[in-house]
Every structure is written in C-alpha cells, then in structure tokens.
Design a protein around this motif. Structure first.
Motif, mmCIF file in Angstrom:
data_model
loop_
_atom_site.group_PDB
_atom_site.id
_atom_site.type_symbol
_atom_site.label_atom_id
_atom_site.label_comp_id
_atom_site.label_asym_id
_atom_site.label_seq_id
_atom_site.Cartn_x
_atom_site.Cartn_y
_atom_site.Cartn_z
ATOM 1 N N LEU A 52 0.901 -1.332 0.055
ATOM 2 C CA LEU A 52 0.125 -0.019 -0.092
ATOM 3 C C LEU A 52 0.962 1.396 -0.010
ATOM 4 N N ILE A 53 1.848 1.358 0.778
ATOM 5 C CA ILE A 53 2.715 2.525 0.592
ATOM 6 C C ILE A 53 3.304 2.547 -0.378
ATOM 7 N N TYR A 98 2.255 1.684 -3.610
ATOM 8 C CA TYR A 98 1.430 2.387 -4.582
ATOM 9 C C TYR A 98 0.920 3.792 -3.980
ATOM 10 N N ALA A 99 0.711 4.196 -2.874
ATOM 11 C CA ALA A 99 0.296 5.432 -2.262
ATOM 12 C C ALA A 99 1.432 6.328 -3.009
ATOM 13 N N PHE A 140 3.249 6.106 -5.235
ATOM 14 C CA PHE A 140 2.890 6.363 -6.862
ATOM 15 C C PHE A 140 1.816 7.213 -7.007
ATOM 16 N N ALA A 141 0.691 7.004 -6.095
ATOM 17 C CA ALA A 141 -0.504 7.700 -6.533
ATOM 18 C C ALA A 141 0.064 9.430 -6.243
ATOM 19 N N VAL A 142 0.843 9.578 -5.272
ATOM 20 C CA VAL A 142 1.040 11.094 -4.706
ATOM 21 C C VAL A 142 2.029 11.407 -5.861
#
Lengths: 190, 190
Positions: free
Chosen positions: B152-153, B155-156, B158-160
């Motif tokens: 999750l960290i 991909y988060a 990446f999201a940011v």
DNA sequence: CTATATTGAGACAATTATATCTCATTTGCA
DNA sequence: TGCAAATGAGATATAATTGTCTCAATATAG
C-alpha cells in the motif's frame, strides 16, 4: 440455445474474448494479437473479425472497464446514506473485478482515443461526489482535497488487486483489508 | 571541467540520458528509441553507443531506480529510532524522485531480466524490516500483514507522484499529504 | 595546432507485429 | 440432410522499429 440469443451470441463471444485478452495482458502486457488469439483458443483471423485492429481491442477493453466501474457505482447506490458504507459496497464489487480493470492503470488509452480521458473522468465523477459528500457530512477528512482522496482510493484498489493477483492477500479478505487500511490508516491508534 | 572528471564524463552523460529517457517515457510509455534520442538531443547512433539496445536501456533505468531507492533507505537511517519518523524521511526523499521511479510500477522489467524481480525484492527488504519493526514496537498496526502495508505504501507513493505529475497536488506538499493520509487514513477521527 | 575520439546524419538490413486475404473445413440452423 | 455463416490455418503484404554501418563534421586532449 435460446431462440433470442441470436443477436447476443456475438456479443457474448466478444465479452469472452475481452475476458481472455484481459487475463493474458495482465500476465504479459506486451502480448501480441497472435498470442491473444492463441490464448483465447481462436485463430488470428477470427480475432480480427471481432476487433478490427489492436487499438480497437484495447479501447474495447478500456470502455468495458469503465462500464463495469459505472455499473458498480450505480448498483451500490452511493448517492444517499452512509458514505463509508457506500465505499464498502463499491470496494466489495470492484476488488474482484481487478482483472478486468487493471489496464486502466497500466495502459495509456487516452493516447489511442482522445475521448477516453474524458470518459474516464466522467465515470469517476460519482465517486468524486461521494467523497465530497463524505467530507461535507464529516465522515471523511476534509483537510485534504477530494481529488487526492480519490486518487489514493484508486491506487489502493489497484494495490490490493495486485496483492491478490500475486498471492500475498486472500481474495475474500481483500476488500475488508483495503477498507480498514484506507479508512483508519496504517498507524496504531493509541 | 574538473581534471578528474575524465572517467566520470561518460557516466554523467549516461545518467543524463537516463533522466531524459525517463522523462519522455513518463509522458509516452511507448516512445521509440528514435524518439528518445531526439528528446535527449542526440542522434540514434549515439544513443546506441551508450545503450546497446532497448532492453539495455530499460534495465539501466530499472536498476538505477532501485539504486535510488536503496540509497534513500540508507540515507534515512531507518534501522533505529522512530519508525514513523523514518517513514517520513523516506517519503520526503522518494516523492521527488517519482519521475525516475515510475517505470518500477509501469514496466514489467522482470520480463527482460529474470534477476530483476529478485533485485527489486532485495531493495525493498529494508522497508519491509522497517514496517515489521514498527509493528513490533506498536507504532504501526499489527493486525495487517507487513507485506500488505508495504504494498500500500508503495502504490500510495505512486499515487502521490501521479497527482503531482498531473498537477493535482503541490510538489512541496506531496510528502506531507502522503504521510498523513497513509498513517491516519481518510476517515474523520471522531 | 594536430591527432584522436566522439558525434550526427542517414542509409541499410533485419526483425517483428500488424493487417488483409484465400480457401478448405466446420458449425449451426432450417 | 443441406445450406449459409463462421472459423481455422496459413500465405502474403505492409508498416514500424530495431540494430548496424559508413563517413563527414565536430569536439577534445596533448
């Protein structure tokens, strides 16, 4: 077969092909049309009869994915009631669909079709409204932009699908895992 | 130029090319080698002199990305002290590097080189240890697997980066935004 | 200034994937 | 059964990209 399945036979076949193509492309994103045809158990020629060219196939996959997302939103009735409950219902629906949605993250379909980006944004609009409603009624934090929250939810959904796909998370536990982490964070509550 | 820059001139050039290639591939993931050369302001021939073939270039980008991540972990001294502080330091370092890391999410480099997956996993190992340490000392939730939290960290992050890249989030606010959302979640605390 | 190395421009071959087409075979339906 | 539609297998043409090569121009070091 049903007498009226006549028209829908080709559509059904098309959907089957989309599923197979999606499956293979999840494993090997650069698979050729010949690979896809073989994987689907048909010949190249037949694949071309259903999808004129590669872009056609990719766009069909993309728009099909958007439709699935739109339907998930519609079925979850996210316009009223608890926002967090709505997010839960949406997650429960979307997580198992990851293998039909993954190309939304991996492929840049807007390069194939200029309208795709707009269609994607339109599809996500109900989710954005849901998040804003949650911020307005104090279910969700309002010290962060709704756009960022949506983006994070989006990629967290992808993350959990990848976890299931790679075997690190249980399929039936995935939605719960996603929700609790997303809503409450990864830090301990003290 | 410095007298001692002799050896490193080619290396510097290589790094510059990697940066340019990464930039263009972030915009157009299917850019050809000719496109990349033009974008970098050199000829195809010269590009081929630095990278024998496309796979060579992609792998160089991939391994360079892993090195940057490894260095970020090393510099942040994540082995001791507060886990959350360590996560903060790592995020502050990695978020601005997103444009050099994005291919870790988008490209399946393990298809080019069988060892890459192992190298990637080895690179992430300090982060996994950090998370487990945080779970052990009650800074992080231990009701979820460390592997999922890391995913999750990942991909988060990446999201940011995508949010910044697409102009929805401020570059200098991105790391804070990521951390607070990741640690505390998106739900309101009541 | 001169020798050496590097680069740019582009021709060229090789490779790969795409797309079209033909024809024999199979399938489904009346 | 018999006919029409759909399919498979593969040949073929096309297109795009990759990778190699040559040679003149430029840059760099001594």
């Amino acid at each position: 077969m049903q007498p009226n399945a006549h028209d829908s036979t080709k559509d059904t076949r098309r959907v089957d092909l989309l599923n197979k193509a999606g499956e293979l492309l999840a494993m090997r994103p650069t698979a050729s049309l010949a690979d896809i045809a073989t994987y689907a158990g048909i010949s190249k020629a037949t694949l071309h009869r259903y999808f004129a060219n590669r872009d056609d196939l990719m766009l069909a996959l993309g728009y099909r994915a958007l439709e699935l997302v739109a339907r998930a939103f519609a079925d979850a009735e996210i316009e009223t009631g608890s926002v967090i409950d709505a997010l839960t219902r949406v997650s429960e629906t979307l997580v198992p669909l990851g293998d039909k949605l993954h190309l939304l993250w991996n492929e840049s379909l807007y390069a194939l079709h200029p309208d795709f980006a707009a269609a994607e944004q339109a599809t996500q609009e109900p989710m954005l409204r849901l998040i804003k409603r949650g911020q307005a009624n104090s279910e969700l934090r309002d010290d962060l932009s709704a756009e960022w929250l949506m983006q994070l939810i989006d990629y967290a959904l992808f993350a959990v699908w990848v976890s299931v796909y790679e075997g690190y998370a249980a399929r039936r536990d995935a939605a719960r895992m996603l929700l609790t982490t997303l809503l409450d964070g990864i830090a301990s509550r003290s």
